[in-house]
Design a protein around this motif. Structure first.
Motif, PDB file in Angstrom:
ATOM      1  N   MET A  63      42.382  21.539  39.346  1.00  0.00           N
ATOM      2  CA  MET A  63      41.902  22.439  40.377  1.00  0.00           C
ATOM      3  C   MET A  63      42.321  21.911  41.742  1.00  0.00           C
ATOM      4  O   MET A  63      42.224  20.723  42.005  1.00  0.00           O
ATOM      5  CB  MET A  63      40.382  22.565  40.340  1.00  0.00           C
ATOM      6  CG  MET A  63      39.833  23.177  41.613  1.00  0.00           C
ATOM      7  SD  MET A  63      38.081  23.358  41.708  1.00  0.00           S
ATOM      8  CE  MET A  63      37.908  24.875  40.842  1.00  0.00           C
ATOM      9  N   ASP A  64      42.751  22.809  42.588  1.00  0.00           N
ATOM     10  CA  ASP A  64      43.093  22.478  43.970  1.00  0.00           C
ATOM     11  C   ASP A  64      41.824  22.638  44.815  1.00  0.00           C
ATOM     12  O   ASP A  64      41.414  23.754  45.132  1.00  0.00           O
ATOM     13  CB  ASP A  64      44.207  23.407  44.458  1.00  0.00           C
ATOM     14  CG  ASP A  64      44.698  23.054  45.844  1.00  0.00           C
ATOM     15  OD1 ASP A  64      43.926  22.477  46.636  1.00  0.00           O
ATOM     16  OD2 ASP A  64      45.862  23.383  46.138  1.00  0.00           O
ATOM     17  N   VAL A  65      41.203  21.521  45.148  1.00  0.00           N
ATOM     18  CA  VAL A  65      39.926  21.523  45.856  1.00  0.00           C
ATOM     19  C   VAL A  65      40.045  22.206  47.216  1.00  0.00           C
ATOM     20  O   VAL A  65      39.199  23.023  47.587  1.00  0.00           O
ATOM     21  CB  VAL A  65      39.392  20.073  46.007  1.00  0.00           C
ATOM     22  CG1 VAL A  65      38.188  20.022  46.927  1.00  0.00           C
ATOM     23  CG2 VAL A  65      39.058  19.496  44.641  1.00  0.00           C
ATOM     24  N   LEU A  66      41.098  21.888  47.958  1.00  0.00           N
ATOM     25  CA  LEU A  66      41.261  22.479  49.281  1.00  0.00           C
ATOM     26  C   LEU A  66      41.481  23.986  49.200  1.00  0.00           C
ATOM     27  O   LEU A  66      40.961  24.744  50.018  1.00  0.00           O
ATOM     28  CB  LEU A  66      42.405  21.798  50.038  1.00  0.00           C
ATOM     29  CG  LEU A  66      42.182  20.321  50.346  1.00  0.00           C
ATOM     30  CD1 LEU A  66      43.423  19.723  51.002  1.00  0.00           C
ATOM     31  CD2 LEU A  66      40.959  20.108  51.214  1.00  0.00           C
ATOM     32  N   GLU A  67      42.219  24.409  48.197  1.00  0.00           N
ATOM     33  CA  GLU A  67      42.444  25.852  48.029  1.00  0.00           C
ATOM     34  C   GLU A  67      41.141  26.549  47.666  1.00  0.00           C
ATOM     35  O   GLU A  67      40.875  27.666  48.098  1.00  0.00           O
ATOM     36  CB  GLU A  67      43.510  26.123  46.973  1.00  0.00           C
ATOM     37  CG  GLU A  67      43.886  27.581  46.849  1.00  0.00           C
ATOM     38  CD  GLU A  67      44.308  28.233  48.165  1.00  0.00           C
ATOM     39  OE1 GLU A  67      43.917  29.402  48.392  1.00  0.00           O
ATOM     40  OE2 GLU A  67      45.003  27.599  48.969  1.00  0.00           O
ATOM     41  N   ARG A  68      40.309  25.888  46.873  1.00  0.00           N
ATOM     42  CA  ARG A  68      39.012  26.457  46.505  1.00  0.00           C
ATOM     43  C   ARG A  68      38.128  26.602  47.748  1.00  0.00           C
ATOM     44  O   ARG A  68      37.472  27.626  47.934  1.00  0.00           O
ATOM     45  CB  ARG A  68      38.338  25.571  45.449  1.00  0.00           C
ATOM     46  CG  ARG A  68      36.962  26.022  45.030  1.00  0.00           C
ATOM     47  CD  ARG A  68      36.991  27.177  44.081  1.00  0.00           C
ATOM     48  NE  ARG A  68      35.679  27.348  43.493  1.00  0.00           N
ATOM     49  CZ  ARG A  68      35.035  28.496  43.425  1.00  0.00           C
ATOM     50  NH1 ARG A  68      35.605  29.613  43.833  1.00  0.00           N
ATOM     51  NH2 ARG A  68      33.841  28.565  42.893  1.00  0.00           N
ATOM     52  N   ILE A  69      38.128  25.592  48.605  1.00  0.00           N
ATOM     53  CA  ILE A  69      37.356  25.670  49.851  1.00  0.00           C
ATOM     54  C   ILE A  69      37.887  26.814  50.702  1.00  0.00           C
ATOM     55  O   ILE A  69      37.118  27.623  51.219  1.00  0.00           O
ATOM     56  CB  ILE A  69      37.404  24.335  50.631  1.00  0.00           C
ATOM     57  CG1 ILE A  69      36.661  23.246  49.859  1.00  0.00           C
ATOM     58  CG2 ILE A  69      36.822  24.508  52.031  1.00  0.00           C
ATOM     59  CD1 ILE A  69      36.840  21.840  50.426  1.00  0.00           C
ATOM     60  N   ARG A  70      39.207  26.886  50.841  1.00  0.00           N
ATOM     61  CA  ARG A  70      39.821  27.949  51.638  1.00  0.00           C
ATOM     62  C   ARG A  70      39.454  29.329  51.080  1.00  0.00           C
ATOM     63  O   ARG A  70      39.077  30.233  51.822  1.00  0.00           O
ATOM     64  CB  ARG A  70      41.338  27.788  51.666  1.00  0.00           C
ATOM     65  CG  ARG A  70      42.044  28.889  52.453  1.00  0.00           C
ATOM     66  CD  ARG A  70      43.563  28.718  52.489  1.00  0.00           C
ATOM     67  NE  ARG A  70      43.888  27.657  53.430  1.00  0.00           N
ATOM     68  CZ  ARG A  70      44.496  26.521  53.116  1.00  0.00           C
ATOM     69  NH1 ARG A  70      44.881  26.296  51.884  1.00  0.00           N
ATOM     70  NH2 ARG A  70      44.754  25.612  54.028  1.00  0.00           N
ATOM     71  N   SER A  71      39.512  29.467  49.787  1.00  0.00           N
ATOM     72  CA  SER A  71      39.206  30.744  49.138  1.00  0.00           C
ATOM     73  C   SER A  71      37.752  31.161  49.380  1.00  0.00           C
ATOM     74  O   SER A  71      37.473  32.317  49.707  1.00  0.00           O
ATOM     75  CB  SER A  71      39.487  30.628  47.640  1.00  0.00           C
ATOM     76  OG  SER A  71      39.070  31.767  46.959  1.00  0.00           O
ATOM     77  N   LEU A  72      36.830  30.226  49.218  1.00  0.00           N
ATOM     78  CA  LEU A  72      35.416  30.528  49.437  1.00  0.00           C
ATOM     79  C   LEU A  72      35.149  30.873  50.902  1.00  0.00           C
ATOM     80  O   LEU A  72      34.349  31.747  51.209  1.00  0.00           O
ATOM     81  CB  LEU A  72      34.545  29.345  49.003  1.00  0.00           C
ATOM     82  CG  LEU A  72      34.482  29.099  47.494  1.00  0.00           C
ATOM     83  CD1 LEU A  72      33.879  27.725  47.195  1.00  0.00           C
ATOM     84  CD2 LEU A  72      33.701  30.197  46.789  1.00  0.00           C
TER      85      LEU A  72
END
Length: 101
Positions: free
Chosen positions: A1-10
């Motif tokens: 999982m791309d943690v930064l992408e998940r933060i950006r998405s949320l």
């Protein structure tokens, strides 16, 4: 999982700016900006603050489509997704409404 992408998405899902996320998570905007600029991952305590701002658990943060540990129906998934987008006051109102049905 791309943690930064998940933060950006949320963040995008909620229509928040980086500044708004920083305010809600009690993390400096420069810290968040540095994560994205340098591709560094947040510490666990910082990620916990980010999750708290999004009103989700760490488990929910790392949950990926197709994970089999918890099987939800499509309707349940949609309900949780919409619930997580609500403010805390809205979530409490919805829960109270559902409990009174």
């Amino acid at each position: 999982m791309d943690v930064l992408e998940r933060i950006r998405s949320l963040k995008i899902e909620r229509g928040w700016s980086e500044y708004q996320l920083a305010e809600k998570a009690d993390v400096t905007q420069s810290t968040i900006s540095t994560w994205f600029r340098t591709k560094n991952l947040p510490t666990i305590p910082s990620l916990e603050k980010i999750c708290a701002a999004f009103n989700i658990s760490l488990a929910q943060f790392f949950f990926e489509e197709g994970d089999t540990e918890t099987v939800l129906t499509e309707k349940q998934t949609r309900l949780i997704h919409q619930f997580n987008r609500l403010s805390e006051a809205q979530q409490n109102s919805l829960l109270q409404f559902l409990e009174n049905l």
